[in-house]
Design a protein around this motif. Structure first.
Motif, PDB file in Angstrom:
ATOM      1  N   HIS A  41       1.394   3.974   1.885  1.00  0.00           N
ATOM      2  CA  HIS A  41       1.943   4.759   3.001  1.00  0.00           C
ATOM      3  C   HIS A  41       3.464   4.861   2.932  1.00  0.00           C
ATOM      4  O   HIS A  41       4.146   3.899   2.562  1.00  0.00           O
ATOM      5  CB  HIS A  41       1.512   4.149   4.339  1.00  0.00           C
ATOM      6  N   ASP A  72      -0.237  -3.766   6.260  1.00  0.00           N
ATOM      7  CA  ASP A  72      -0.887  -3.265   7.478  1.00  0.00           C
ATOM      8  C   ASP A  72      -2.350  -3.693   7.545  1.00  0.00           C
ATOM      9  O   ASP A  72      -3.189  -2.987   8.103  1.00  0.00           O
ATOM     10  CB  ASP A  72      -0.796  -1.734   7.547  1.00  0.00           C
ATOM     11  N   HIS A 111      -7.484  -0.725   5.455  1.00  0.00           N
ATOM     12  CA  HIS A 111      -6.443   0.188   5.965  1.00  0.00           C
ATOM     13  C   HIS A 111      -6.258   1.318   4.946  1.00  0.00           C
ATOM     14  O   HIS A 111      -6.272   2.491   5.293  1.00  0.00           O
ATOM     15  CB  HIS A 111      -5.157  -0.605   6.174  1.00  0.00           C
ATOM     16  N   ASP A 143       5.830   4.827   5.074  1.00  0.00           N
ATOM     17  CA  ASP A 143       6.688   3.884   5.818  1.00  0.00           C
ATOM     18  C   ASP A 143       6.789   2.536   5.103  1.00  0.00           C
ATOM     19  O   ASP A 143       7.520   1.644   5.542  1.00  0.00           O
ATOM     20  CB  ASP A 143       6.215   3.721   7.275  1.00  0.00           C
ATOM     21  N   HIS A 144       6.060   2.381   3.972  1.00  0.00           N
ATOM     22  CA  HIS A 144       6.135   1.154   3.169  1.00  0.00           C
ATOM     23  C   HIS A 144       6.708   1.403   1.777  1.00  0.00           C
ATOM     24  O   HIS A 144       6.978   0.458   1.043  1.00  0.00           O
ATOM     25  CB  HIS A 144       4.740   0.514   3.049  1.00  0.00           C
ATOM     26  N   HIS A 198       0.842  -1.204   0.000  1.00  0.00           N
ATOM     27  CA  HIS A 198       0.000   0.000   0.000  1.00  0.00           C
ATOM     28  C   HIS A 198       0.868   1.240   0.000  1.00  0.00           C
ATOM     29  O   HIS A 198       2.085   1.154   0.163  1.00  0.00           O
ATOM     30  CB  HIS A 198      -1.000  -0.014   1.164  1.00  0.00           C
TER      31      HIS A 198
END
Ligand code: ZN
Ligand code: FE
Length: 256
Positions: A54, A130, A108, A56-57, A52
């Motif tokens: 975000h 997540d 999410h 942090d990914h 996904h």
């Protein structure tokens, strides 16, 4: 075939899978830890799987692709950095000689996907970002509770020996909540003890297995009498299964 969780930021894991000098990485929010591991193990990066959008990914995706030329495979419905091959639920990807099945798991985020392989070394393998955590699930930022429940149901239907590789080390905090919601669950207490020991030695609690999650994760157990009753004691207006699941997620959001 070796599977390694590379810690990043405060509590993220960037999953590295490698075999015969070739590697793939899942959700590289940072390039640094991946570069270091590739160098240390003498690996060529063939692919980057993204669950996904975000940061942090995805924060290390463009840099890793530029440095290695690796394929980037991620959700068609989300903006992913780099030159990304768009994937939807039901699609298949071949990487490291492994057949990855793409599952749509919205909730999410709206376009969140997961990667499942039937057999890697000797057990199935799931990268779920997540969506599902050990003992918990992701916050519902973009989707609806009904979508998240359906996504978790799809993951729960995978074989019990599936290794569950999540995006974060949230297990102990999740289990502290799980214990309140599912207080009569002995498997949960035993699992918490086991995870505490791992964390005390600075070891990851992941991967978990789907069988373990089915036994201990309240978000996969929201239809059980115990969890339903605990939720309804908090919120008597939660009648049907989606409302119970939504109230459970809300309870966790406010739990400290
Ligand atoms: Zn996220
Ligand atoms: Fe995350």
């Amino acid at each position: 075939m070796e599977l390694i969780p590379l810690p990043a930021f405060k509590d993220n894991y960037l999953w590295l899978l490698h075999h015969d000098g070739h590697a793939l990485v899942v959700d590289p929010g940072q390039a640094g830890p991946v570069h270091a591991a590739l160098q240390r193990l003498g690996l060529t990066l063939d692919g980057i799987l993204v669950t996904h959008h975000h940061a942090d990914h995805t924060g290390g995706v463009a840099e890793l692709q530029a440095a290695t030329g690796a394929r980037v495979c991620g959700p068609a419905r989300e903006a992913i950095p780099g030159n990304c091959e768009p994937l939807r639920g039901g699609d298949q990807v071949q990487l490291l000689d492994i057949h990855w099945r793409v599952m749509a798991v919205p909730g999410h985020t709206r376009g969140h996907i997961a990667f499942f392989a039937e057999r890697v070394a000797d057990a199935p393998l799931l990268f779920c970002g997540d969506t599902l955590f050990s003992g918990g699930c992701g916050r519902i930022f973009e989707g609806t509770p009904a979508q998240m429940l359906a996504s978790l149901d799809a993951l729960a239907a995978l074989p019990p020996d599936t290794r569950v590789c999540c995006g974060h080390e949230y297990t102990l905090a999740n289990l502290r909540f799980a214990r309140v919601v599912d207080s009569g669950n002995d498997a949960l207490l035993a699992y918490e003890k086991h995870c505490r020991q791992l964390r005390a030695q600075d070891q990851p609690t992941l991967p978990s297995t789907m069988g373990t999650e089915l036994a201990i994760n309240p978000f996969l157990r929201s239809r059980t009498a115990a969890v339903t009753q605990a939720v309804q004691a908090q919120d008597p207006s939660a009648r049907d299964e989606v409302a119970v699941f939504a109230a459970l997620r809300l309870w966790k959001n406010n739990f400290s």
